[in-house]
Every structure is written in structure tokens, then in C-alpha cells.
Enzyme design. Structure first.
Site, PDB file in Angstrom:
ATOM      1  CG  HIS A  37      -0.231   0.115   2.529  1.00  0.00           C
ATOM      2  ND1 HIS A  37       0.269   1.157   2.908  1.00  0.00           N
ATOM      3  CD2 HIS A  37       0.050  -0.856   3.569  1.00  0.00           C
ATOM      4  CE1 HIS A  37       0.839   0.962   4.270  1.00  0.00           C
ATOM      5  NE2 HIS A  37       0.589  -0.204   4.298  1.00  0.00           N
TER       6      HIS A  37
ATOM      7  CB  CYS B 192       1.354  -3.921   5.277  1.00  0.00           C
ATOM      8  SG  CYS B 192      -0.069  -4.410   5.719  1.00  0.00           S
TER       9      CYS B 192
END
Length: 299
Positions: free
Chosen positions: A190, A206
Site C-alpha cells: 500500500h 505490510c
């Protein structure tokens, strides 16, 4: 007059990040790119320099040991690590090497590779190695922080996170997210809403990219495309011209302290260093220096 005006305007625009694109050798070589040099100017520091070349801060520090990343001396010549060995895994889709803090994207055709700096999981919330695929592409994602992250945030900062953070400028996922088909689907590639953390270990597991980089990647990748995440501290290659190349990065600590490169070496690396045409002294120097730059250790 017009040229000077353009330069004046550009000087005050924020630095945009663009992928470093490399041609993939067609002769079996795994070496791509060329090293660059940057002469430090007044007002430069590693964060601005890393943005200029779209590389990570830690890799810039690796290739320039002893230089103050916050106050580098003007006139200092920095080595920009824009040459590398391609990871020794199938060159398909997305490949992330955690030890390098780099993401490689291999479009179909096998002629080029796009390389981005990434932020990865911090100590205690390490990004796992995996071979998986893209589960979904999410524009303007909302963020539902897990209970463990909400608990940590409350303990560390005395602030309670909302159960859901809607899309917008306060969302730490940025404007684009790529969901991986791994575990419960909570691992994402992301963007970010902060000008910090790319090329560092700062996330909750992440993979974090610069806003411009994730926007570009989001537009290119497809549902079901392969994603490979590895943790290879040492990369090696016997080149078509006979050179024996080794590229060594600092291993990721799991305790917050320094990890030992030698104990992290895998069998294939040990066998590579033991070749008759490899200079052991050069190999040992590379392992100790950990510059993150390909070095020829041919005897």
C-alpha cells in the site's frame, strides 16, 4: 528567461518518486543498472537524496558508511546504489527482498524490471516470507486496525485508534492498496500518507511504497499475479564473462540489535564462496562491509 523560470518553479516543487527501470540482460547475467555518484550540496540530507534517486534511506547508508545521514558534509561524494543483482527466484510479477528493502516488478516479456524502495515490518511485526498472489486491488482503502495494533498504539502513545479509519488524508494506507492472498488477507502492499518510512522497518507487517510508486504499480498489476517475498541477505552470481559477483546486505534483526551476516549465510552462498576461482579474502571483506553493492570476488 523561460528556462530560468522553469528551474525556479521546479526548485520549489516536492520531489516526485519514479521507479528505477532497468533492462534485463538477455545473456544470462543477473547484474542490472549502473552505480551513480552524488555530490552533496548544502541542505542535502539522506532523506532528500534518497527521494531524488528513489532509493531507500538504509540502502544509501549501507553504501556510504561513516557519512552522517542528517548532516552530510557538502562536497562529499556519495555512492548511489542503483546497480544490483536480480534475486535468484522466478522473475514473474512482484518480487520483494526484505533484506534489501526493495520491490522488483517484472512485466511480461522479460525485457525490463522496475525497482522501488519499500518500508517493511518492524521488529516484532516482521513481514513474512511467502509465495502468493494478488487477491484484490483496492482504491481509496479504509483501514481497520487489528486489535493488537490498537492495543499497542494505546500503550505507546496514550491514544485510542478508531475501529475503522475511512479513506482520506488521515488514512495510513494512502490512496491505493494491493491485498495479498496470504493468511487472513491482512497483508497489503500500500501507499502512505506520511513522508517517512520508505526504505525502513516501520510498518506493522505490510509493504509500504511511496504514493507515486504505489499508484504506478496499482495500475499495472493484475488480479492473480504472482507475489514472492524473500529474505536473502546475500546474493551471488557467476556472470557470463566469468566474474564472480556477491552483493551483501545487513541481515534483519529480530531483536532490535545487529544480526550476524555469516550465521545467516545459506548453503548455496557457502558453496559459492568456496569455488576455486573465488578470492576468499575479497569474499570475507564483502561479507564484513555489507555495502549492498555487487562486488567482483573473482581470484
Amino acid at each position: 528567461m523561460m528556462r530560468n523560470l522553469l528551474l525556479f518553479i521546479l526548485a520549489f516543487l516536492p520531489l516526485a518518486s519514479f521507479a528505477n527501470v532497468y533492462s534485463i540482460p538477455q545473456d544470462g547475467s543477473r547484474l542490472v543498472g549502473e552505480l551513480q555518484e552524488h555530490v552533496v550540496q548544502k541542505g542535502d540530507f539522506f532523506q532528500t537524496i534518497s527521494k531524488q534517486y528513489n532509493i531507500g534511506i538504509l540502502e544509501l547508508m549501507e553504501s556510504n558508511p561513516g557519512v552522517d545521514p542528517f548532516l552530510p558534509t557538502p562536497g562529499t561524494r556519495l555512492l548511489i546504489p542503483t546497480q544490483m543483482l536480480l534475486p535468484d527466484v522466478p522473475h514473474k510479477g512482484i518480487v520483494i527482498n526484505l533484506a534489501e528493502l526493495r520491490l522488483y516488478y517484472f512485466p511480461k516479456g522479460g525485457k525490463e524490471v522496475h525497482v522501488f524502495p519499500v518500508g517493511i515490518g518492524r521488529v516484532g511485526r516482521e513481514t513474512p516470507e511467502m509465495v502468493t498472489k494478488i487477491k484484490s486491488r483496492i482504491p481509496n482503502p479504509s483501514w481497520t486496525p487489528p486489535a493488537s495494533i490498537r492495543k499497542d498504539h494505546l500503550e505507546e502513545r496514550g491514544e485510542e485508534l478508531p475501529r475503522v479509519v475511512p479513506a482520506g488524508p488521515d488514512n495510513p494506507l494512502g490512496k491505493f492498496a494491493i491485498q495479498l492472498s496470504y493468511g487472513d488477507g491482512s497483508y497489503l502492499i500500500h501507499g502512505t500518507n506520511k513522508d517517512f518510512g520508505i526504505g525502513m522497518r516501520v510498518s506493522a507487517g505490510c509493504i509500504r511504497l511511496n504514493p507515486d510508486d504505489i499508484e504506478w504499480l496499482f495500475d499495472k498489476v493484475k488480479y492473480g499475479e504472482r507475489v514472492t517475498i524473500i529474505n536473502e541477505t546475500v546474493k551471488t552470481s557467476t556472470e557470463p564473462d566469468g566474474r564472480q559477483l556477491i552483493e551483501v546486505h545487513s541481515p534483519l534483526s529480530t531483536t532490535g540489535g545487529k544480526a550476524d551476516t555469516v550465521s545467516e549465510m545459506k548453503r548455496g552462498v557457502v558453496e559459492f564462496i568456496g569455488k576455486d576461482d573465488v578470492d576468499y579474502t575479497k569474499a570475507n571483506d564483502a561479507l564484513l562491509t555489507r555495502s549492498g553493492i555487487p562486488v567482483n570476488i573473482q581470484s
